[in-house]
Design a protein around this motif. Sequence first.
Motif, PDB file in Angstrom:
ATOM      1  N   ALA A  31       0.836  -1.209   0.000  1.00 59.85           N
ATOM      2  CA  ALA A  31       0.000   0.000   0.000  1.00 59.85           C
ATOM      3  C   ALA A  31       0.871   1.259   0.000  1.00 59.85           C
ATOM      4  O   ALA A  31       0.583   2.227  -0.712  1.00 59.85           O
ATOM      5  CB  ALA A  31      -0.920   0.001   1.218  1.00 59.85           C
ATOM      6  N   GLN A  32       1.959   1.241   0.768  1.00 56.88           N
ATOM      7  CA  GLN A  32       2.859   2.393   0.796  1.00 56.88           C
ATOM      8  C   GLN A  32       3.537   2.599  -0.560  1.00 56.88           C
ATOM      9  O   GLN A  32       3.620   3.730  -1.056  1.00 56.88           O
ATOM     10  CB  GLN A  32       3.912   2.204   1.895  1.00 56.88           C
ATOM     11  CG  GLN A  32       3.343   2.325   3.303  1.00 56.88           C
ATOM     12  CD  GLN A  32       4.369   2.030   4.371  1.00 56.88           C
ATOM     13  OE1 GLN A  32       5.111   1.056   4.299  1.00 56.88           O
ATOM     14  NE2 GLN A  32       4.427   2.876   5.390  1.00 56.88           N
ATOM     15  N   ASN A  33       4.002   1.512  -1.161  1.00 55.50           N
ATOM     16  CA  ASN A  33       4.646   1.631  -2.475  1.00 55.50           C
ATOM     17  C   ASN A  33       3.651   2.092  -3.541  1.00 55.50           C
ATOM     18  O   ASN A  33       3.999   2.879  -4.431  1.00 55.50           O
ATOM     19  CB  ASN A  33       5.263   0.284  -2.880  1.00 55.50           C
ATOM     20  CG  ASN A  33       6.446  -0.099  -2.011  1.00 55.50           C
ATOM     21  OD1 ASN A  33       7.143   0.780  -1.491  1.00 55.50           O
ATOM     22  ND2 ASN A  33       6.684  -1.378  -1.844  1.00 55.50           N
ATOM     23  N   TYR A  34       2.432   1.592  -3.457  1.00 54.48           N
ATOM     24  CA  TYR A  34       1.408   2.004  -4.422  1.00 54.48           C
ATOM     25  C   TYR A  34       1.117   3.498  -4.288  1.00 54.48           C
ATOM     26  O   TYR A  34       0.963   4.213  -5.293  1.00 54.48           O
ATOM     27  CB  TYR A  34       0.131   1.193  -4.181  1.00 54.48           C
ATOM     28  CG  TYR A  34      -0.891   1.309  -5.289  1.00 54.48           C
ATOM     29  CD1 TYR A  34      -0.940   0.368  -6.310  1.00 54.48           C
ATOM     30  CD2 TYR A  34      -1.806   2.362  -5.319  1.00 54.48           C
ATOM     31  CE1 TYR A  34      -1.879   0.458  -7.334  1.00 54.48           C
ATOM     32  CE2 TYR A  34      -2.739   2.469  -6.334  1.00 54.48           C
ATOM     33  CZ  TYR A  34      -2.772   1.514  -7.339  1.00 54.48           C
ATOM     34  OH  TYR A  34      -3.698   1.631  -8.350  1.00 54.48           O
ATOM     35  N   ALA A  35       1.064   3.978  -3.040  1.00 57.56           N
ATOM     36  CA  ALA A  35       0.810   5.402  -2.818  1.00 57.56           C
ATOM     37  C   ALA A  35       1.953   6.258  -3.346  1.00 57.56           C
ATOM     38  O   ALA A  35       1.728   7.329  -3.905  1.00 57.56           O
ATOM     39  CB  ALA A  35       0.598   5.664  -1.324  1.00 57.56           C
ATOM     40  N   LEU A  36       3.189   5.781  -3.192  1.00 59.61           N
ATOM     41  CA  LEU A  36       4.342   6.543  -3.674  1.00 59.61           C
ATOM     42  C   LEU A  36       4.331   6.679  -5.195  1.00 59.61           C
ATOM     43  O   LEU A  36       4.911   7.611  -5.745  1.00 59.61           O
ATOM     44  CB  LEU A  36       5.646   5.878  -3.224  1.00 59.61           C
ATOM     45  CG  LEU A  36       5.921   5.897  -1.712  1.00 59.61           C
ATOM     46  CD1 LEU A  36       7.232   5.195  -1.401  1.00 59.61           C
ATOM     47  CD2 LEU A  36       5.934   7.321  -1.172  1.00 59.61           C
ATOM     48  N   GLN A 136       1.140   8.449   6.430  1.00 63.65           N
ATOM     49  CA  GLN A 136      -0.319   8.579   6.412  1.00 63.65           C
ATOM     50  C   GLN A 136      -0.977   7.261   6.018  1.00 63.65           C
ATOM     51  O   GLN A 136      -1.985   6.863   6.607  1.00 63.65           O
ATOM     52  CB  GLN A 136      -0.717   9.686   5.443  1.00 63.65           C
ATOM     53  CG  GLN A 136      -0.414  11.086   5.951  1.00 63.65           C
ATOM     54  CD  GLN A 136      -0.651  12.162   4.906  1.00 63.65           C
ATOM     55  OE1 GLN A 136      -1.003  11.863   3.772  1.00 63.65           O
ATOM     56  NE2 GLN A 136      -0.432  13.424   5.277  1.00 63.65           N
ATOM     57  N   VAL A 137      -0.391   6.599   5.034  1.00 65.83           N
ATOM     58  CA  VAL A 137      -0.914   5.290   4.629  1.00 65.83           C
ATOM     59  C   VAL A 137      -0.808   4.302   5.788  1.00 65.83           C
ATOM     60  O   VAL A 137      -1.730   3.534   6.064  1.00 65.83           O
ATOM     61  CB  VAL A 137      -0.153   4.767   3.396  1.00 65.83           C
ATOM     62  CG1 VAL A 137      -0.513   3.306   3.116  1.00 65.83           C
ATOM     63  CG2 VAL A 137      -0.478   5.621   2.176  1.00 65.83           C
ATOM     64  N   LYS A 138       0.339   4.328   6.467  1.00 67.06           N
ATOM     65  CA  LYS A 138       0.518   3.417   7.606  1.00 67.06           C
ATOM     66  C   LYS A 138      -0.511   3.699   8.698  1.00 67.06           C
ATOM     67  O   LYS A 138      -1.114   2.771   9.249  1.00 67.06           O
ATOM     68  CB  LYS A 138       1.933   3.556   8.164  1.00 67.06           C
ATOM     69  CG  LYS A 138       2.184   2.666   9.383  1.00 67.06           C
ATOM     70  CD  LYS A 138       3.547   2.927  10.004  1.00 67.06           C
ATOM     71  CE  LYS A 138       4.650   2.346   9.162  1.00 67.06           C
ATOM     72  NZ  LYS A 138       5.965   2.422   9.875  1.00 67.06           N
ATOM     73  N   TYR A 207     -11.447   3.200   4.977  1.00 70.44           N
ATOM     74  CA  TYR A 207     -11.130   2.663   3.649  1.00 70.44           C
ATOM     75  C   TYR A 207     -11.178   3.764   2.591  1.00 70.44           C
ATOM     76  O   TYR A 207     -10.335   3.793   1.679  1.00 70.44           O
ATOM     77  CB  TYR A 207     -12.114   1.544   3.285  1.00 70.44           C
ATOM     78  CG  TYR A 207     -11.705   0.180   3.798  1.00 70.44           C
ATOM     79  CD1 TYR A 207     -10.625  -0.487   3.232  1.00 70.44           C
ATOM     80  CD2 TYR A 207     -12.392  -0.444   4.829  1.00 70.44           C
ATOM     81  CE1 TYR A 207     -10.237  -1.739   3.699  1.00 70.44           C
ATOM     82  CE2 TYR A 207     -12.012  -1.695   5.297  1.00 70.44           C
ATOM     83  CZ  TYR A 207     -10.935  -2.335   4.735  1.00 70.44           C
ATOM     84  OH  TYR A 207     -10.549  -3.566   5.193  1.00 70.44           O
ATOM     85  N   ASN A 208     -12.145   4.669   2.699  1.00 73.05           N
ATOM     86  CA  ASN A 208     -12.227   5.765   1.731  1.00 73.05           C
ATOM     87  C   ASN A 208     -11.010   6.689   1.843  1.00 73.05           C
ATOM     88  O   ASN A 208     -10.487   7.165   0.828  1.00 73.05           O
ATOM     89  CB  ASN A 208     -13.512   6.565   1.951  1.00 73.05           C
ATOM     90  CG  ASN A 208     -14.746   5.823   1.481  1.00 73.05           C
ATOM     91  OD1 ASN A 208     -14.667   4.967   0.593  1.00 73.05           O
ATOM     92  ND2 ASN A 208     -15.888   6.119   2.064  1.00 73.05           N
ATOM     93  N   SER A 209     -10.558   6.937   3.072  1.00 73.19           N
ATOM     94  CA  SER A 209      -9.358   7.755   3.261  1.00 73.19           C
ATOM     95  C   SER A 209      -8.141   7.076   2.652  1.00 73.19           C
ATOM     96  O   SER A 209      -7.282   7.728   2.040  1.00 73.19           O
ATOM     97  CB  SER A 209      -9.123   8.010   4.753  1.00 73.19           C
ATOM     98  OG  SER A 209     -10.197   8.731   5.322  1.00 73.19           O
ATOM     99  N   LEU A 210      -8.075   5.760   2.797  1.00 66.81           N
ATOM    100  CA  LEU A 210      -6.953   5.020   2.226  1.00 66.81           C
ATOM    101  C   LEU A 210      -7.011   5.032   0.701  1.00 66.81           C
ATOM    102  O   LEU A 210      -5.973   5.152   0.035  1.00 66.81           O
ATOM    103  CB  LEU A 210      -6.967   3.574   2.749  1.00 66.81           C
ATOM    104  CG  LEU A 210      -5.735   2.720   2.422  1.00 66.81           C
ATOM    105  CD1 LEU A 210      -4.461   3.399   2.897  1.00 66.81           C
ATOM    106  CD2 LEU A 210      -5.877   1.336   3.056  1.00 66.81           C
ATOM    107  N   ARG A 211      -8.218   4.919   0.145  1.00 64.93           N
ATOM    108  CA  ARG A 211      -8.361   5.013  -1.318  1.00 64.93           C
ATOM    109  C   ARG A 211      -7.861   6.362  -1.820  1.00 64.93           C
ATOM    110  O   ARG A 211      -7.214   6.452  -2.869  1.00 64.93           O
ATOM    111  CB  ARG A 211      -9.824   4.814  -1.717  1.00 64.93           C
ATOM    112  CG  ARG A 211     -10.358   3.395  -1.520  1.00 64.93           C
ATOM    113  CD  ARG A 211     -11.772   3.260  -2.074  1.00 64.93           C
ATOM    114  NE  ARG A 211     -12.331   1.934  -1.824  1.00 64.93           N
ATOM    115  CZ  ARG A 211     -13.162   1.648  -0.813  1.00 64.93           C
ATOM    116  NH1 ARG A 211     -13.537   2.615   0.028  1.00 64.93           N
ATOM    117  NH2 ARG A 211     -13.621   0.422  -0.646  1.00 64.93           N
ATOM    118  N   LEU A 212      -8.163   7.426  -1.074  1.00 65.82           N
ATOM    119  CA  LEU A 212      -7.723   8.756  -1.468  1.00 65.82           C
ATOM    120  C   LEU A 212      -6.199   8.856  -1.466  1.00 65.82           C
ATOM    121  O   LEU A 212      -5.612   9.420  -2.398  1.00 65.82           O
ATOM    122  CB  LEU A 212      -8.324   9.800  -0.511  1.00 65.82           C
ATOM    123  CG  LEU A 212      -7.982  11.266  -0.812  1.00 65.82           C
ATOM    124  CD1 LEU A 212      -8.526  11.663  -2.176  1.00 65.82           C
ATOM    125  CD2 LEU A 212      -8.545  12.175   0.267  1.00 65.82           C
TER     126      LEU A 212
END
Length: 429
Positions: A31-36, A136-138, A207-212
């Motif tokens: 998830a962290q790598n995807y966000a980066l 933030q993702v974490k 989950y919505n915050s994580l999608r953002l």
Amino acid sequence: MRKRIIIYAVGVLLFGSAQAQETISLTLAEAQNYALEHNRTLKNASLEVRKAEASRWQSLATMLPQVSASIEYNNMFDYSMDLGNFQISMPNSVTYGGTASVALSGAQVVGVQLKDISRKMSQITLEQTEQEVADQVKTIYYSALVLEKTASLLEQNLENLQKLFAFTQKSVDVGMSEQTDADKISVQVASMKTSVNTTRRSLEMAYNSLRLQLGLSVDTELKLSQTIDELMSMDNAVSLLQIDFNFDNNYDYQLLQQNVALAKKEVALKKWAYAPSLSAFYQYTKKDYMSDESTMNSTPPNMFGVTLNIPIFSSGSRKKAVQEATFSYEQQLNLFDDTRETLTIQHRQLSYNLKSNYETYETQKKNLEVVQRVFDNVSRKYEQGVASSLDVTNAGSDLISAQSSYVQALLEVVNARIELEQLLNVDDY
């Protein structure tokens, strides 16, 4: 027949929508790598680095030779200049020319250095943004897992209360218990259902915050492939307390260092206003006349020039500019010293928070185990007719309170850990 067609069409649409919905299952690291890679804020920070590099090269280009070419066509419409005894015709002409110039001053050199510092600051900001996005993702990932655990605990409580309610209602039906006993437990059941629904809604918001943060569509189904027990290593969290704080690893400190360097260069830039500047040029010109008659040509084909500009008197404006820049530099030095002290205090406070929150977590964990055993014991006694419905109600309330305190303590440990990791600029320690 028409109703069947409508139902079939709606079914096809719903099935097609379900088939089209994207599902992504991610670990915390994934998830962290995807966000980066996909976070929009991070993309803007990356563009700032490229803008700073382009601006730096613009300043550097001012010290390099500048070359230009020109072509000029003149048509005099057969005009003749009357000089008394004779006349000179003005033929049409074409002029070709080229100019090479270069200008150099100390201010230009300092200007390039300033742009270089700005580029370094943009790079530090990019790395800081990457850290913030990952953190933030974490935080959201952990929060979602904690809410999942909370919902699981509440649903377990709901299941136990529903069993007690069913047992009590049967006892009422055979005349062994009062209806008020069943009503009290039914109120607890309804309250527990509300708590479960509220937690599930909070989980969906997480989950919505994580999608953002991941840059995903709101329609994307997101699954977290790790549990809180897999990620929550208390030994690793406590081991952060053994790490010495290194100022140079902190992004805020790095940015402040660059601000001090920037202010110092501004002083140098203002001082260079006292220095002379040098410029030189070479110009080649060729002029062709569109006439067979001989024509006077006063344009030199080659020209070279050097200019030395020496500042003499500015009514004190240069002096005051240097003073202003010096004051700004001193302000940055004071801010730098204050920030060092602030970061030192912050490190001690965050270390204290983590240690204190860890101790609270351990206490709440043991308390939850004890309260759970008490609730189970009271439930068995109630089924055997030894305990009253009031005892069950009180034990249930104590269990809910203990679970809430445990979850809150767990979240506080997570937040304290992430804040200390961010200050130390370490991850997955």
